[in-house]
Design a protein around this motif. Sequence first.
Motif, short mmCIF file in Angstrom:
data_model
loop_
_atom_site.label_atom_id
_atom_site.label_comp_id
_atom_site.label_asym_id
_atom_site.label_seq_id
_atom_site.Cartn_x
_atom_site.Cartn_y
_atom_site.Cartn_z
N VAL A 182 1.24 -1.41 -0.43
CA VAL A 182 -0.43 -0.58 0.28
C VAL A 182 0.69 0.91 0.04
CG1 VAL A 182 -1.83 1.78 1.63
CG2 VAL A 182 -1.73 -1.30 0.92
N GLN A 183 1.95 1.29 0.73
CA GLN A 183 2.84 2.52 0.58
C GLN A 183 3.85 2.61 -0.76
OE1 GLN A 183 3.50 4.66 2.29
NE2 GLN A 183 5.01 5.95 2.54
N TRP A 184 3.92 1.28 -1.10
CA TRP A 184 4.19 1.34 -2.43
C TRP A 184 3.55 2.51 -3.64
CZ3 TRP A 184 6.55 -4.02 -2.00
CH2 TRP A 184 7.66 -4.04 -1.51
N ARG A 189 5.40 4.16 -7.38
CA ARG A 189 6.38 3.70 -7.36
C ARG A 189 5.88 2.31 -8.31
NH1 ARG A 189 9.96 3.32 -2.34
NH2 ARG A 189 11.44 1.86 -3.28
N VAL A 190 4.70 1.56 -7.82
CA VAL A 190 3.93 0.65 -8.64
C VAL A 190 4.57 0.91 -10.03
CG1 VAL A 190 2.57 -1.27 -8.30
CG2 VAL A 190 3.10 0.01 -6.18
N LYS A 191 5.02 0.11 -10.78
CA LYS A 191 4.88 -0.45 -12.43
C LYS A 191 4.16 -1.58 -12.66
CE LYS A 191 5.94 3.76 -12.20
NZ LYS A 191 4.99 4.86 -11.75
N VAL A 192 3.28 -1.89 -13.26
CA VAL A 192 2.75 -2.66 -13.38
C VAL A 192 3.33 -2.57 -15.62
CG1 VAL A 192 1.04 -4.78 -14.68
CG2 VAL A 192 0.96 -2.99 -12.52
N GLU A 193 3.58 -3.64 -16.07
CA GLU A 193 4.03 -4.06 -17.15
C GLU A 193 3.92 -5.64 -17.77
OE1 GLU A 193 8.04 -3.19 -18.01
OE2 GLU A 193 7.77 -1.15 -17.33
N GLY A 194 2.20 -6.02 -18.37
CA GLY A 194 1.65 -7.00 -18.64
C GLY A 194 1.84 -7.05 -17.25
N ARG A 195 2.83 -8.63 -17.58
CA ARG A 195 2.46 -9.49 -16.22
C ARG A 195 3.53 -9.64 -14.75
NH1 ARG A 195 -0.47 -13.50 -14.62
NH2 ARG A 195 0.49 -13.35 -13.24
N ARG A 196 4.44 -8.83 -15.75
CA ARG A 196 5.66 -8.51 -15.10
C ARG A 196 5.33 -6.85 -14.16
NH1 ARG A 196 11.09 -9.81 -16.91
NH2 ARG A 196 11.77 -10.08 -14.86
N VAL A 197 5.55 -6.52 -13.09
CA VAL A 197 5.09 -5.23 -12.02
C VAL A 197 6.87 -5.31 -11.41
CG1 VAL A 197 4.01 -4.30 -9.65
CG2 VAL A 197 2.70 -6.50 -11.16
N PHE A 198 7.08 -3.70 -11.03
CA PHE A 198 8.12 -3.38 -10.83
C PHE A 198 7.98 -2.45 -9.83
CE2 PHE A 198 8.82 -5.32 -15.19
CZ PHE A 198 9.64 -6.59 -14.55
N VAL A 199 8.55 -2.48 -8.68
CA VAL A 199 8.85 -1.35 -7.74
C VAL A 199 9.39 -0.44 -8.02
CG1 VAL A 199 8.39 -0.50 -4.85
CG2 VAL A 199 7.30 -2.53 -6.06
N VAL A 209 11.62 -11.96 1.92
CA VAL A 209 10.70 -11.04 1.25
C VAL A 209 11.52 -10.44 -0.15
CG1 VAL A 209 8.92 -9.13 1.08
CG2 VAL A 209 9.62 -10.52 2.82
N ASN A 210 10.92 -10.69 -1.04
CA ASN A 210 11.17 -10.04 -2.61
C ASN A 210 10.05 -9.28 -3.66
OD1 ASN A 210 13.34 -9.85 -4.89
ND2 ASN A 210 12.85 -10.99 -6.25
N PRO A 211 10.41 -7.82 -3.57
CA PRO A 211 11.49 -7.80 -3.55
C PRO A 211 11.57 -6.99 -1.73
CG PRO A 211 9.53 -6.24 -4.09
CD PRO A 211 9.15 -6.87 -3.89
N ASP A 212 12.54 -6.76 -1.32
CA ASP A 212 12.34 -6.09 0.09
C ASP A 212 11.72 -5.11 0.80
OD1 ASP A 212 14.29 -6.17 2.31
OD2 ASP A 212 16.39 -5.43 1.78
N LEU A 213 10.75 -5.50 1.58
CA LEU A 213 10.22 -4.11 2.62
C LEU A 213 11.44 -3.28 3.39
CD1 LEU A 213 9.06 -7.43 4.58
CD2 LEU A 213 7.57 -5.91 2.51
N GLU A 214 10.74 -2.23 3.22
CA GLU A 214 11.44 -0.96 4.05
C GLU A 214 10.88 -0.03 4.74
OE1 GLU A 214 10.23 1.33 0.37
OE2 GLU A 214 12.61 0.55 -1.50
N LYS A 215 9.56 -0.76 5.20
CA LYS A 215 8.91 0.28 6.03
C LYS A 215 8.51 -0.95 7.23
CE LYS A 215 8.46 4.64 4.79
NZ LYS A 215 7.37 5.56 5.08
N PHE A 216 8.51 -1.82 6.72
CA PHE A 216 7.84 -3.54 7.63
C PHE A 216 8.64 -4.37 8.04
CE2 PHE A 216 4.83 -0.63 5.85
CZ PHE A 216 3.43 0.01 6.70
#
Length: 216
Positions: A182-184, A189-199, A209-216
């Motif tokens: 939710v914070q991302w 910072r959340v980008k959806v490219e077809g099936r692939r999502v990048f933060v 955890v992948n990608p790494d957690l930052e605040k939690f």
Amino acid sequence: MLRIGVLVSGRGSNLQAIIDGIDAGKISADIGVVISDNPKAYALERCRRHRIKSKVILREDFPNRRGFEEEIVRVLKEEGVDLVVLAGFMRILSPFFLSHFPDRVINIHPSLIPAFQGLSAQRKAVEFGSKITGCSVHIVDESVDGGPVIVQAAVPVLPDDTEETLSERILRFEHRILPQTVQWFAEGRVKVEGRRVFVEGARYGTLPVNPDLEKF
Ligand code: GRF
């Protein structure tokens, strides 16, 4: 500020994790409304305690799924919601619903999808004999628990695990990866490219955890 709507059917511990993240200043979003399809959901009690607006919308009050979903969409739009979070919502949403929030409906599922989609994912992992399972936050699409993955956490299955003990171990990670997602979104910072999502800017390649957690 990002405004979220949370759909629930039961206990609401993931809702609570989001509420706690907001209260702790780790999530820069507010909850516009919580919608439950179950009048007995404990999640509603959590809303009362935290003075969060909630609404019960019953499927049986509508002649068909379309009418039920139209009402949910109406309430979410009325509250200015721009991200819909499914947190233990036990219904499948149709393309009609999803078209109102493109790439803006997310779900938490207690497995490493595409393994163990659908109900009782933790029991299925124990019965299958998996050694590692986990949880996933994904974008909701027309499939059941099959949409593009945003983040996953790996959790070991121990020899004496039951459905309950494994569920509890997975849940601790659910309560971290969902608020973090939710914070991302709040940070754009959340980008959806077809099936692939990048933060964007996230650190990839870490475990569990992948990608790494930052605040939690
Ligand atoms: C969680 O295990 C979640 O992964 C699944 O439903 C359960 C909801 O639990 N989708 P809670 O209502 O958030 O406590």
